[in-house]
Design a protein around this motif. Structure first.
Motif, short mmCIF file in Angstrom:
data_model
loop_
_atom_site.label_atom_id
_atom_site.label_comp_id
_atom_site.label_asym_id
_atom_site.label_seq_id
_atom_site.Cartn_x
_atom_site.Cartn_y
_atom_site.Cartn_z
N THR B 18 0.94 -1.19 -0.19
CA THR B 18 0.01 -0.02 -0.02
C THR B 18 0.94 1.37 -0.08
OG1 THR B 18 -1.50 -1.38 1.52
CG2 THR B 18 -2.17 0.97 0.93
N VAL B 21 2.21 1.97 -3.36
CA VAL B 21 1.25 2.52 -4.17
C VAL B 21 0.98 3.85 -4.01
CG1 VAL B 21 -1.16 2.35 -5.13
CG2 VAL B 21 0.22 0.20 -4.64
N ILE B 22 0.85 4.21 -2.66
CA ILE B 22 1.00 5.65 -2.23
C ILE B 22 2.05 6.65 -2.80
CG2 ILE B 22 0.73 7.31 -0.31
CD1 ILE B 22 -1.15 5.00 0.94
N ILE B 25 1.27 7.26 -6.03
CA ILE B 25 0.57 8.69 -6.32
C ILE B 25 1.13 10.00 -5.81
CG2 ILE B 25 -1.57 9.37 -5.11
CD1 ILE B 25 -2.75 6.46 -4.95
N ILE B 26 1.84 9.97 -4.91
CA ILE B 26 2.33 11.15 -4.27
C ILE B 26 3.34 11.78 -5.48
CG2 ILE B 26 3.88 12.22 -2.75
CD1 ILE B 26 2.62 10.47 -0.63
N ALA B 293 1.64 9.61 5.60
CA ALA B 293 0.99 8.31 4.86
C ALA B 293 1.59 7.16 5.50
CB ALA B 293 1.09 8.44 3.40
#
Lengths: 353, 318
Positions: B18, B21-22, B25-26, B293
């Motif tokens: 996760t 993936v984040i 995205i960032i 995050a």
């Protein structure tokens, strides 16, 4: 000892004795705990603390009265079925409905209610309250009261639009995922998992730093952040419904997915979805207010509660409460919505024990 | 035991995935900028040479995946590149601020967790009485109010009217612990108010849910007193949800701290994030987001694992 203190305790103790005599357990407990609390507060804070208790009790009694009359009023004007539900509503829910009603009126008729325009400069900066300005002026000399009234339209309106968008995307996605299942469901759920594992405020800040802050981006960003929550709820609610026999029957009849969602699933999923809408609105509203407070939400000169708090925050250090009023307006609306949602959740499933 | 280890490792792997993936995205979000970073930062008035020079300095001529892996590799070793505004390494500025934020969060958690669990059990015990209703209204109010409202109310009373605590929580490394605790009391209290309310409601709900189960009924029928039913029969089964609640709220503490830090001018990572968003200092924004995050995911992971460890039934998923 003066008359106020003697009267204060006499009233409380007399009241609790009466309640005890007539076997009113709840009233007795309440009155007697207030007596004990004010005893402690009176020793620590003196007479002014007792005045605070009195004023607080007065406010609570007043709002209870207002909620009671509003509930009765609704029960009379509503059609029979809803009136029955209304009569059993707790006072907090009636209070919530009353506040929401007031805010809606204020927002819709803002230009009529507000004495001045939202960006009209009419006096010196930080002018104290006088006959013309109910709450004084803000940091640029605009009328505080008018700006709060307009804020009801701008802040709440924006949050409402964003919630509708998030709800629309999330609910349709969730219902589709539940009724279709399979790969579509898997892919959507994984995407949602990832988006939900980023804290919402942080994600909002990241997106706003990139796309800049204007009203349209703000609404879209809110929708992206909160649609996944709705998706999850809609999917889990619908997931319990699609395994029912009547859905199977509809499928065998050859109905399409869209028909099943609209005619079979949605009517059975309304209650939790409406409650979720209320909750969602609170989240969006608080996030918008927080972002505006940070200077990254609704931009000046538009009147907005979050940014008003920040702009006038310096007044706090002089013991003025004006900056707290817009913040309190935010708090009051969220509390009201939460009261109503609480009641709805209790009605739709609730903790029965 | 091997079983548990397996599950824990699986969860850790999932968390790591996760996070990966984040991070994409960032990183990818910044790539979505109209034009590129150089153009966005320098604005429309910039000359072509300026933009070109900045592009070269940031290495924008290489493809996005290459830069992503460089950035990720740096992030893992604690190197987040240089700030666009101050030109200093981001990690230098973040290090101390992050520990400040953690200090504040831990401070608040230390006060909030015991109070919340105790009160949650209490209102579950006295459910549907006046106390429960009053507590319900109070906690709902405290949850619904925006943090800055609570913060300013506390400032108004505790620092302006009564002069008990400072309104500005400026701390530095050479203050004594006691000094720090006093300076940061109001921001901590603000977060305590919000978090206690959340935790109390969740604890109450999870205990009341358990009270509906047959073994509680049985205990009651054989005449066990109410508090003993809760402490002996309900609480051991309620630990899993309660641990979950605590971890979730700690995760909230870490991120909810942003607004509180801004109100109290506390030198934490949240304020840094807000500042750099306004200045469009992207390397700092990316670094802060990644840290937040990561903490958030880590605590959620802890909640998951804690729940599995305390509830044997979760070890054998169907």
């Amino acid at each position: 000892m003066n008359y106020f203190i003697i009267g204060f305790y006499a009233l409380l103790i007399g009241g609790s004795s009466l309640a005890a005599f007539y076997q009113k357990r709840t009233a007795f407990l309440l009155l007697f705990s207030v007596t004990l609390v004010s005893f402690v507060m009176g020793i620590v804070g003196g007479e002014s603390a007792l005045w605070a208790v009195t004023i607080l009790a007065g406010i609570i009694a007043f709002s209870a009265g207002v909620s009671y009359s509003f509930r009765e009023f609704l029960a009379i004007i509503l059609p029979k079925e809803s009136a029955k539900i209304m009569r059993t509503a707790p006072l907090t829910a009636a209070f919530g409905l009353f506040i929401i009603f007031t805010y809606a009126i204020t927002g819709i008729f803002a230009p009529i209610i507000a004495p001045y325009g939202e960006s009209e400069i009419i006096s010196q900066a930080f002018e104290p309250a006088n006959d013309e300005m109910l709450l004084g002026a803000d940091q640029l000399g605009r009328d505080m009261f008018s700006r709060i009234v307009y804020g009801a339209r701008n802040t709440v309106g924006l949050a409402l639009i964003a919630t509708f968008l998030a709800f629309f995307i999330g609910a349709i996605g969730g219902l589709l995922a539940a009724s279709k299942g399979g790969k579509f469901d898997q892919v959507m759920s994984r995407i949602v998992d990832v988006v939900m594992s980023i804290p919402s405020l942080i994600f909002a800040l990241l997106l706003l730093s990139i796309f800049g802050t204007n009203v349209v981006t703000l609404i879209i960003v809110m929708a992206i952040i909160y649609a996944p929550r709705v998706f999850r709820l809609a999917r889990s609610v619908a997931g319990n419904i699609v395994v029912m026999d009547y859905i199977e029957a509809a499928r065998l009849r050859g109905e399409g997915t869209w028909y099943i969602i609209r005619k079979e699933v949605l009517p059975n999923a309304t209650a939790p979805l409406i409650a979720e809408f209320g909750l969602e609105f609170c989240f969006v509203f608080l996030l918008v207010a927080g972002l505006s407070f940070l200077g990254l939400g609704i931009q000046p000169p538009t009147a907005d509660w979050g940014s008003m708090v920040r702009e006038n925050a310096t007044l706090i250090s002089f013991g003025e409460i004006t900056p707290l009023i817009p913040a309190g307006a935010i708090a009051l609306l969220t509390v009201a919505v939460n009261f109503v949602v609480d009641w709805m959740l209790y009605r739709s499933s609730g903790l029965k024990e | 035991m091997g079983d548990i280890l397996n599950i824990v490792i699986k969860r850790l792997g999932l968390g790591l995935l996760t996070l990966l993936v984040i991070s994409v995205i960032i990183f990818g979000a910044v790539e979505l900028l109209p034009g590129d970073i150089a153009e966005a930062v320098l604005g429309q008035g910039a000359t072509k040479e300026n933009v070109a020079a900045m592009r070269e300095q940031l290495g924008l001529d290489r493809s996005a995946p290459v830069r992503y892996f460089e950035w990720l590799g740096g992030a893992v070793t604690g190197d987040f590149g240089n700030s666009l505004v101050s030109q200093k390494p981001v990690s230098e500025a973040i290090g101390e601020r992050f520990s400040n934020t953690l200090f504040l969060a831990v401070y608040a958690a230390f006060i909030a967790v015991p109070i919340a669990i105790f009160l949650g059990i209490l209102v579950a015990l006295y459910r549907n009485t006046v106390f429960d209703r009053v507590a319900n209204i109070l906690t709902l109010t405290s949850i619904s109010a925006p943090e800055f409202f609570l913060a300013y109310v506390l400032i108004l009373f505790f620092s302006v009217k009564w002069g008990m605590f400072p309104a500005i929580a400026k701390i530095d490394a050479d203050m004594t612990l006691l000094d720090k605790l006093e300076r940061t009391f109001l921001p901590a209290l603000t977060m305590v108010l919000v978090v206690v309310a959340h935790m109390m409601r969740m604890t109450r709900a999870s205990i009341i849910n358990l009270l509906a189960s047959p073994y509680v009924e049985m205990a009651r029928l054989k005449g066990v007193p109410a508090w003993k039913v809760i402490v002996k029969h309900t609480l051991p089964n309620a630990w899993a949800p309660i641990i979950n609640v605590v971890a979730l709220n700690l995760a909230y503490l870490i991120t909810g701290v942003v607004l509180v830090e801004v109100v109290f001018v506390y030198p934490g990572i949240g304020q840094m994030l807000v500042d750099s968003v306004t200045k469009r200092d992207f390397p700092v924004v990316q670094a802060c987001c990644l840290i937040f995050a990561a903490t958030f995911i880590l605590l959620n992971l802890a909640a998951d694992i804690g729940a599995i460890l305390t509830n044997p039934r979760l070890r054998h998923p169907k």
